[in-house]
Write an enzyme that holds these catalytic residues in place. Structure first.
Site, PDB file in Angstrom:
ATOM      1  N   TRP A 101      -8.902  -2.313  -5.691  1.00 13.23           N
ATOM      2  CA  TRP A 101      -8.044  -3.503  -5.705  1.00 13.23           C
ATOM      3  C   TRP A 101      -8.840  -4.772  -5.482  1.00 13.23           C
ATOM      4  O   TRP A 101      -8.635  -5.767  -6.168  1.00 13.23           O
ATOM      5  CB  TRP A 101      -6.902  -3.370  -4.698  1.00 13.23           C
ATOM      6  CG  TRP A 101      -5.814  -2.489  -5.253  1.00 13.23           C
ATOM      7  CD1 TRP A 101      -5.461  -1.258  -4.806  1.00 13.23           C
ATOM      8  CD2 TRP A 101      -4.980  -2.752  -6.385  1.00 13.23           C
ATOM      9  NE1 TRP A 101      -4.456  -0.739  -5.585  1.00 13.23           N
ATOM     10  CE2 TRP A 101      -4.137  -1.640  -6.559  1.00 13.23           C
ATOM     11  CE3 TRP A 101      -4.873  -3.821  -7.273  1.00 13.23           C
ATOM     12  CZ2 TRP A 101      -3.197  -1.556  -7.584  1.00 13.23           C
ATOM     13  CZ3 TRP A 101      -3.929  -3.743  -8.295  1.00 13.23           C
ATOM     14  CH2 TRP A 101      -3.095  -2.624  -8.441  1.00 13.23           C
ATOM     15  N   ASP A 176      -5.116  -9.149   1.089  1.00  7.44           N
ATOM     16  CA  ASP A 176      -4.141  -8.452   0.257  1.00  7.44           C
ATOM     17  C   ASP A 176      -3.656  -7.274   1.090  1.00  7.44           C
ATOM     18  O   ASP A 176      -4.372  -6.290   1.258  1.00  7.44           O
ATOM     19  CB  ASP A 176      -4.822  -7.980  -1.041  1.00  7.44           C
ATOM     20  CG  ASP A 176      -3.900  -7.100  -1.897  1.00  7.44           C
ATOM     21  OD1 ASP A 176      -2.760  -6.819  -1.477  1.00  7.44           O
ATOM     22  OD2 ASP A 176      -4.351  -6.687  -2.992  1.00  7.44           O
ATOM     23  N   LYS A 200       5.591  -1.105  -1.927  1.00  5.65           N
ATOM     24  CA  LYS A 200       4.981  -0.029  -1.150  1.00  5.65           C
ATOM     25  C   LYS A 200       5.731   0.189   0.161  1.00  5.65           C
ATOM     26  O   LYS A 200       6.096   1.298   0.490  1.00  5.65           O
ATOM     27  CB  LYS A 200       3.504  -0.337  -0.844  1.00  5.65           C
ATOM     28  CG  LYS A 200       2.488  -0.015  -1.943  1.00  5.65           C
ATOM     29  CD  LYS A 200       2.628  -0.836  -3.189  1.00  5.65           C
ATOM     30  CE  LYS A 200       1.727  -0.445  -4.330  1.00  5.65           C
ATOM     31  NZ  LYS A 200       0.568  -1.293  -4.520  1.00  5.65           N
TER      32      LYS A 200
HETATM   33  C1  LIG Z   1      -0.014  -2.084  -5.580  1.00  2.00           C
HETATM   34  C2  LIG Z   1      -1.061  -3.049  -5.199  1.00  2.00           C
HETATM   35  C3  LIG Z   1      -1.260  -4.252  -5.900  1.00  2.00           C
HETATM   36  C4  LIG Z   1      -0.572  -4.548  -7.218  1.00  2.00           C
HETATM   37  O1  LIG Z   1       0.688  -4.910  -7.115  1.00  2.00           O
HETATM   38  P1  LIG Z   1       1.546  -5.240  -8.434  1.00  2.00           P
HETATM   39  O2  LIG Z   1       2.862  -5.504  -7.814  1.00  2.00           O
HETATM   40  O3  LIG Z   1       1.495  -4.057  -9.338  1.00  2.00           O
HETATM   41  O4  LIG Z   1       0.952  -6.441  -9.063  1.00  2.00           O
HETATM   42  C5  LIG Z   1      -2.202  -5.134  -5.441  1.00  2.00           C
HETATM   43  N1  LIG Z   1      -2.952  -4.844  -4.359  1.00  2.00           N
HETATM   44  C6  LIG Z   1      -2.811  -3.700  -3.678  1.00  2.00           C
HETATM   45  C7  LIG Z   1      -3.664  -3.435  -2.494  1.00  2.00           C
HETATM   46  C8  LIG Z   1      -1.862  -2.764  -4.078  1.00  2.00           C
HETATM   47  O5  LIG Z   1      -1.714  -1.608  -3.401  1.00  2.00           O
END
Ligand SMILES: *Cc1c(COP(=O)(O)O)cnc(C)c1O
Length: 369
Positions: A101, A176, A200
């Site tokens: 990521w 993030d 998530k």
């Molecule tokens: C799932 C995820 C994303 C991406 O999210 P989207 O909603 O698909 O854009 C970004 N960073 C991390 C760490 C993730 O687990």
């Protein structure tokens, strides 16, 4: 109805109580005669839902008053562009690459930032370790430093956020936290901005949560779309354009659910964190003690949320997954870039689900060794 245990990495399981409340309020929210999906976002009903969601999140996560909580759209991937559009100010941006990521985020930032600098990378270890902050090469005058505090695909997690001031940098830290938001407390004194997609740990896909410190607003590049300018979004209380109303509502129900969680004398996020530690520990202990399964991540940076693991005999992968499904254990297949299996143990996964997974893994091992 006996629902299976869902180990998906995202969109992921939502607490059953939250789903039940949403179902019971589907046709008529609190006597309004409307579903939340049918309400004006400017009406008093939805404004009350939105304000409560925000204040519950602030309370749950102890977000200080100098931070804004924004409800946005576009997910984590859009934030990879929105953050540099707002924060890079024509200067270098620093990245710590700790997995898939953060690597993706670095690439996207290159489209908007004057320069992207990799301060550290865990790639040499195939992302099974986190580079020690003492070894990071921070650039002077960087507009921010980005980390992914939980790498969903590689299964590494920062157990402590880095203290950039102590490392001699004034750059704000951007995290993030998509895949571990609300699973543990956050030390906001170390953070400038945090973002996460909801799918998530908070609710349905379509909502992105951004927590941003006051002083970082108002510096967007001229090309930044207004709907993605943090200052515009903050000045309009997340209602510059129509916000993802359903996502905000379900996230709000999740925040209420979280506030009511208890483990021993711990309540809310502290209770959740205690439970998450116990869940992850129990699966890691089982894997480490087994000669049949393996997790390759260094013990001090293993994720509590996403646990990738491999069968030593990978020819049994399909068998393992089919058997898991028959045991009501869903979505255990690993990410295609890593292979093997992955068990995501987000907040909505109870200890009983982890126990059921371990019981199945033990049975499968016995049968095949
Ligand atoms: C799932 C995820 C994303 C991406 O999210 P989207 O909603 O698909 O854009 C970004 N960073 C991390 C760490 C993730 O687990």
């Amino acid at each position: 109805m006996n629902r299976p245990y869902n180990f998906s990495a995202g969109p992921a399981a939502i607490p059953e109580e939250v789903l039940k409340t949403a179902a019971s309020e589907m046709l008529d929210w609190h006597g309004s005669g409307m579903s939340v999906m049918e309400m004006s976002h400017r009406g008093k009903e939805f404004i009350s839902i939105c304000e409560k969601a925000e204040s519950d999140f602030r309370e749950l996560m102890a977000v200080p008053k100098e931070f804004h909580i924004l409800f946005m759209q576009g997910g984590g991937l859009a934030e990879n562009a929105i953050v540099p559009l707002n924060l890079s100010r024509g200067a270098t941006v620093d990245f710590v690459v700790s997995g898939s990521w953060s690597k993706k985020s670095r690439k996207e930032a290159g489209k908007y930032a004057a320069e992207v600098h990799t301060a550290a990378s865990g790639e040499d270890s195939q992302f099974t370790t986190l580079p020690d902050p003492a070894s990071w090469q921070l650039s002077r005058g960087a507009s921010y430093l980005h980390i992914c505090s939980n790498e969903t695909i590689d299964g590494v997690e920062f157990q402590q956020l880095p203290d950039l001031k102590a490392l001699g940098s004034d750059a704000p830290l951007v995290i993030d936290f998509s895949s571990h938001v609300a699973s543990r407390s956050v030390d906001w004194s170390k953070v400038g901005l945090a973002f996460g997609g909801a799918q998530k740990n908070l609710g349905p896909a379509g909502l992105t949560l951004v927590v941003v410190r006051d002083d970082l607003l108002g510096h967007a590049l001229p090309a930044c779309p207004s709907a993605f300018d943090y200052k515009v979004v903050a000045d309009n209380a997340s209602m510059f354009n129509t916000p993802p109303t359903w996502g905000i509502y379900v996230a709000g129900l999740t925040f209420e659910w979280l506030k009511n969680q208890r483990e021993g004398d711990a309540v809310g996020i502290a209770a959740m964190e205690r439970r998450n530690v116990a869940k992850a520990q129990s699966l890691y202990d089982f894997i480490d003690a087994s000669g049949f399964y393996v997790n390759k991540v260094a013990a001090n940076c293993r994720s509590r949320m996403n646990i990738p693991f491999f069968l030593k005999d990978e020819s049994r992968n399909d068998d393992f997954l089919a058997g898991a499904k028959a045991h009501q254990l869903l979505q255990l297949k690993g990410h295609k870039s890593v292979g093997g299996m992955r068990a995501s143990l987000y907040n909505a996964m109870p200890m009983a689900g982890v126990d059921a997974l371990i019981a199945y893994m033990r049975e499968f091992e016995k049968k095949h060794s």
